[in-house]
Design a protein around this motif. Structure first.
Motif, PDB file in Angstrom:
ATOM      1  N   ALA A 155     -57.324  31.046  16.371  1.00  0.00           N
ATOM      2  CA  ALA A 155     -57.371  31.283  14.923  1.00  0.00           C
ATOM      3  C   ALA A 155     -58.831  31.495  14.530  1.00  0.00           C
ATOM      4  O   ALA A 155     -59.730  31.478  15.377  1.00  0.00           O
ATOM      5  CB  ALA A 155     -56.786  30.071  14.196  1.00  0.00           C
ATOM      6  N   ASP A 156     -59.078  31.712  13.245  1.00  0.00           N
ATOM      7  CA  ASP A 156     -60.468  31.691  12.766  1.00  0.00           C
ATOM      8  C   ASP A 156     -61.085  30.391  13.265  1.00  0.00           C
ATOM      9  O   ASP A 156     -60.434  29.348  13.248  1.00  0.00           O
ATOM     10  CB  ASP A 156     -60.501  31.686  11.229  1.00  0.00           C
ATOM     11  CG  ASP A 156     -60.087  33.014  10.631  1.00  0.00           C
ATOM     12  OD1 ASP A 156     -60.066  34.015  11.357  1.00  0.00           O
ATOM     13  OD2 ASP A 156     -59.761  33.030   9.429  1.00  0.00           O
ATOM     14  N   PHE A 157     -62.348  30.449  13.729  1.00  0.00           N
ATOM     15  CA  PHE A 157     -62.862  29.194  14.232  1.00  0.00           C
ATOM     16  C   PHE A 157     -64.089  28.661  13.516  1.00  0.00           C
ATOM     17  O   PHE A 157     -64.739  29.337  12.735  1.00  0.00           O
ATOM     18  CB  PHE A 157     -63.052  29.192  15.761  1.00  0.00           C
ATOM     19  CG  PHE A 157     -63.737  30.386  16.372  1.00  0.00           C
ATOM     20  CD1 PHE A 157     -63.047  31.177  17.275  1.00  0.00           C
ATOM     21  CD2 PHE A 157     -65.065  30.679  16.107  1.00  0.00           C
ATOM     22  CE1 PHE A 157     -63.672  32.251  17.899  1.00  0.00           C
ATOM     23  CE2 PHE A 157     -65.701  31.739  16.723  1.00  0.00           C
ATOM     24  CZ  PHE A 157     -64.989  32.533  17.622  1.00  0.00           C
ATOM     25  N   HIS A 191     -54.670  27.163   5.646  1.00  0.00           N
ATOM     26  CA  HIS A 191     -55.472  27.973   6.570  1.00  0.00           C
ATOM     27  C   HIS A 191     -55.920  27.085   7.722  1.00  0.00           C
ATOM     28  O   HIS A 191     -56.733  26.182   7.536  1.00  0.00           O
ATOM     29  CB  HIS A 191     -56.685  28.588   5.870  1.00  0.00           C
ATOM     30  CG  HIS A 191     -57.215  29.799   6.567  1.00  0.00           C
ATOM     31  ND1 HIS A 191     -56.974  31.081   6.135  1.00  0.00           N
ATOM     32  CD2 HIS A 191     -57.954  29.928   7.695  1.00  0.00           C
ATOM     33  CE1 HIS A 191     -57.547  31.952   6.956  1.00  0.00           C
ATOM     34  NE2 HIS A 191     -58.151  31.261   7.920  1.00  0.00           N
ATOM     35  N   THR A 192     -55.359  27.322   8.893  1.00  0.00           N
ATOM     36  CA  THR A 192     -55.754  26.541  10.060  1.00  0.00           C
ATOM     37  C   THR A 192     -56.962  27.181  10.741  1.00  0.00           C
ATOM     38  O   THR A 192     -57.095  28.402  10.784  1.00  0.00           O
ATOM     39  CB  THR A 192     -54.600  26.417  11.074  1.00  0.00           C
ATOM     40  OG1 THR A 192     -53.954  27.690  11.229  1.00  0.00           O
ATOM     41  CG2 THR A 192     -53.579  25.404  10.617  1.00  0.00           C
ATOM     42  N   PRO A 220     -55.506  25.317  21.596  1.00  0.00           N
ATOM     43  CA  PRO A 220     -55.145  24.197  20.721  1.00  0.00           C
ATOM     44  C   PRO A 220     -55.804  24.259  19.348  1.00  0.00           C
ATOM     45  O   PRO A 220     -57.016  24.401  19.228  1.00  0.00           O
ATOM     46  CB  PRO A 220     -55.639  22.970  21.499  1.00  0.00           C
ATOM     47  CG  PRO A 220     -55.636  23.399  22.922  1.00  0.00           C
ATOM     48  CD  PRO A 220     -56.034  24.850  22.896  1.00  0.00           C
ATOM     49  N   THR A 221     -54.961  24.136  18.343  1.00  0.00           N
ATOM     50  CA  THR A 221     -55.394  24.202  16.945  1.00  0.00           C
ATOM     51  C   THR A 221     -54.617  23.157  16.160  1.00  0.00           C
ATOM     52  O   THR A 221     -53.409  22.994  16.376  1.00  0.00           O
ATOM     53  CB  THR A 221     -55.150  25.610  16.376  1.00  0.00           C
ATOM     54  OG1 THR A 221     -55.879  26.564  17.157  1.00  0.00           O
ATOM     55  CG2 THR A 221     -55.576  25.722  14.923  1.00  0.00           C
ATOM     56  N   GLU A 274     -54.838  35.189   1.324  1.00  0.00           N
ATOM     57  CA  GLU A 274     -53.994  35.267   0.135  1.00  0.00           C
ATOM     58  C   GLU A 274     -52.581  34.772   0.398  1.00  0.00           C
ATOM     59  O   GLU A 274     -51.719  34.831  -0.480  1.00  0.00           O
ATOM     60  CB  GLU A 274     -53.973  36.719  -0.377  1.00  0.00           C
ATOM     61  CG  GLU A 274     -55.333  37.144  -0.930  1.00  0.00           C
ATOM     62  CD  GLU A 274     -55.436  38.639  -1.193  1.00  0.00           C
ATOM     63  OE1 GLU A 274     -54.588  39.393  -0.651  1.00  0.00           O
ATOM     64  OE2 GLU A 274     -56.355  39.050  -1.914  1.00  0.00           O
ATOM     65  N   GLN A 275     -52.347  34.297   1.621  1.00  0.00           N
ATOM     66  CA  GLN A 275     -51.062  33.714   1.991  1.00  0.00           C
ATOM     67  C   GLN A 275     -51.335  32.567   2.966  1.00  0.00           C
ATOM     68  O   GLN A 275     -52.451  32.419   3.450  1.00  0.00           O
ATOM     69  CB  GLN A 275     -50.172  34.776   2.654  1.00  0.00           C
ATOM     70  CG  GLN A 275     -50.782  35.403   3.906  1.00  0.00           C
ATOM     71  CD  GLN A 275     -49.909  36.498   4.497  1.00  0.00           C
ATOM     72  OE1 GLN A 275     -48.696  36.377   4.562  1.00  0.00           O
ATOM     73  NE2 GLN A 275     -50.532  37.587   4.922  1.00  0.00           N
ATOM     74  N   ASP A 276     -50.341  31.750   3.224  1.00  0.00           N
ATOM     75  CA  ASP A 276     -50.512  30.698   4.216  1.00  0.00           C
ATOM     76  C   ASP A 276     -50.848  31.327   5.567  1.00  0.00           C
ATOM     77  O   ASP A 276     -50.363  32.418   5.900  1.00  0.00           O
ATOM     78  CB  ASP A 276     -49.233  29.862   4.341  1.00  0.00           C
ATOM     79  CG  ASP A 276     -49.002  28.953   3.142  1.00  0.00           C
ATOM     80  OD1 ASP A 276     -49.978  28.644   2.441  1.00  0.00           O
ATOM     81  OD2 ASP A 276     -47.840  28.565   2.917  1.00  0.00           O
ATOM     82  N   TYR A 277     -51.664  30.619   6.332  1.00  0.00           N
ATOM     83  CA  TYR A 277     -52.176  31.101   7.626  1.00  0.00           C
ATOM     84  C   TYR A 277     -52.075  29.921   8.582  1.00  0.00           C
ATOM     85  O   TYR A 277     -52.919  29.024   8.568  1.00  0.00           O
ATOM     86  CB  TYR A 277     -53.613  31.562   7.418  1.00  0.00           C
ATOM     87  CG  TYR A 277     -54.442  31.951   8.630  1.00  0.00           C
ATOM     88  CD1 TYR A 277     -54.878  33.279   8.794  1.00  0.00           C
ATOM     89  CD2 TYR A 277     -54.886  31.003   9.552  1.00  0.00           C
ATOM     90  CE1 TYR A 277     -55.701  33.630   9.859  1.00  0.00           C
ATOM     91  CE2 TYR A 277     -55.706  31.358  10.615  1.00  0.00           C
ATOM     92  CZ  TYR A 277     -56.105  32.669  10.762  1.00  0.00           C
ATOM     93  OH  TYR A 277     -56.943  33.008  11.810  1.00  0.00           O
ATOM     94  N   PHE A 278     -50.989  29.889   9.362  1.00  0.00           N
ATOM     95  CA  PHE A 278     -50.765  28.768  10.270  1.00  0.00           C
ATOM     96  C   PHE A 278     -50.672  29.276  11.698  1.00  0.00           C
ATOM     97  O   PHE A 278     -49.823  30.104  12.032  1.00  0.00           O
ATOM     98  CB  PHE A 278     -49.490  28.016   9.896  1.00  0.00           C
ATOM     99  CG  PHE A 278     -49.225  26.826  10.797  1.00  0.00           C
ATOM    100  CD1 PHE A 278     -50.017  25.687  10.717  1.00  0.00           C
ATOM    101  CD2 PHE A 278     -48.206  26.858  11.730  1.00  0.00           C
ATOM    102  CE1 PHE A 278     -49.790  24.601  11.556  1.00  0.00           C
ATOM    103  CE2 PHE A 278     -47.978  25.786  12.577  1.00  0.00           C
ATOM    104  CZ  PHE A 278     -48.765  24.654  12.487  1.00  0.00           C
ATOM    105  N   PHE A 279     -51.542  28.757  12.546  1.00  0.00           N
ATOM    106  CA  PHE A 279     -51.671  29.175  13.941  1.00  0.00           C
ATOM    107  C   PHE A 279     -51.052  28.097  14.822  1.00  0.00           C
ATOM    108  O   PHE A 279     -51.562  26.972  14.885  1.00  0.00           O
ATOM    109  CB  PHE A 279     -53.152  29.378  14.260  1.00  0.00           C
ATOM    110  CG  PHE A 279     -53.445  29.923  15.630  1.00  0.00           C
ATOM    111  CD1 PHE A 279     -53.377  31.285  15.878  1.00  0.00           C
ATOM    112  CD2 PHE A 279     -53.832  29.066  16.657  1.00  0.00           C
ATOM    113  CE1 PHE A 279     -53.686  31.789  17.139  1.00  0.00           C
ATOM    114  CE2 PHE A 279     -54.141  29.559  17.915  1.00  0.00           C
ATOM    115  CZ  PHE A 279     -54.062  30.928  18.158  1.00  0.00           C
TER     116      PHE A 279
END
Length: 313
Positions: A155-157, A191-192, A220-221, A274-279
């Motif tokens: 994900a974004d880190f 946002h994860t 792992p996130t 602009e929306q949920d972001y789940f990794f």
């Protein structure tokens, strides 16, 4: 021999430390490589000279691509495909396994609220189209049994040695300077983020696990469903400052882009904020029994690292 292409960055530095668990033969390849471990072999590499890639890969059992080209669409379009093609060809020539560190830009916009390794691939941005092309280049060779490779996706880190992440630049740096944190999109959306040491550890494990190859893995996130606002508050609490926030709308991003070049590159990626972001990294967790560092602890690691860096200047 295990070789890191892009050894000086946010993933390359902790990856070199992690690989020490598996081998004393580590080759660090970058423009100005610096030893992380005493036994590291250094290989200075000019990205503009693709003829050097074959020599950089020669003798390697595993090659890790964690290089970060400038965050600019035109640079990605020009450099990424020929670079990766050269790396793939070198790995095939020297019978080396390839570990490619990737992001989520290639996933369909509809997948962003809950991303898994089987999420639909349908890039909705031009940068995403580049990442999709790279993914397909690797997996096409895998499907033909011409290459042994895996993709470690993050994900974004956030974390140490990671100056160019949005969380670092817009939140941590600003709050440390007494300014307001800046936030994109809807701060109430989940946002994860992936902690870079977690990503590096997982990438090293994957690269040294034979049955992990020829597939995609999410590193792992944290499963904590924190909003961007929650992240800002965590950072402010660790810094012991007030969580003052300035929301940055699209028009302001465009103006900032006139003065800060990297800001020009953000508008097409705003849909991720602009929306949920789940990794989801359940696949890795089940296979290896390793879970991510909790966000509160990850933020503490990041802040401690920044304070140490500032004190040494």
């Amino acid at each position: 021999m295990q070789t890191i292409l892009g050894s000086g960055g946010a993933i390359g530095i902790p990856l070199a430390r992690e690989l020490k668990r598996y081998t004393n033969q580590i080759r660090l390849v970058s423009r100005n490589p610096k030893k992380i471990n005493e036994t590291d072999e250094l290989y200075p590499f000019d990205l503009n000279d693709l003829t050097q890639i074959d020599k950089a890969v020669a003798g390697s059992e595993v090659v890790y691509v964690v290089i970060g080209f400038e965050y600019k669409l035109s640079v990605w379009q020009k450099n990424w495909p020929p670079f990766l093609k050269s790396v793939i060809n070198a790995c095939k020539t020297h019978n080396a396994k390839l570990v490619f560190f990737d992001n989520v830009y290639l996933y369909s916009r509809s997948a962003i609220p809950h991303m898994t390794e089987t999420s639909p691939i349908q890039a909705s941005s031009k940068k995403g189209a580049v990442r999709q092309e790279l993914h397909e280049m690797i997996m096409n060779e895998v499907e033909k049994n011409a290459l042994t490779a895996l993709i470690a996706r993050s994900a974004d880190f956030y974390g140490p040695h990671n100056k160019s992440s949005a969380l670092n630049m817009m939140v941590v740096d600003n709050l440390m300077k007494g300014k307001k944190a800046q936030a994109f999109g809807d701060t109430s959306k989940i946002h994860t983020y992936t902690l870079t040491p977690d990503a590096a550890k997982a990438t090293a494990i994957l690269g040294n696990t034979d049955d992990a190859y020829n597939q995609v893995w999410h590193v792992p996130t944290s499963k904590e469903k924190l909003s961007n606002l929650d992240w800002i508050k965590l950072i402010a609490n660790e810094l012991k400052v007030e969580a003052k926030i300035q929301t940055v709308p699209l028009w302001m991003i465009r103006i900032l882009g006139l003065f800060i070049p990297v800001m020009k590159e953000f508008p097409e990626m705003l849909y991720q904020y602009e929306q949920d972001y789940f990794f989801d990294s359940t696949k890795f967790e089940k296979r290896f029994g390793i879970v991510a560092t909790q966000p509160k602890d990850g933020i503490r690691i990041l802040i401690e690292n920044l304070k140490t860096q500032n004190a040494s200047r």
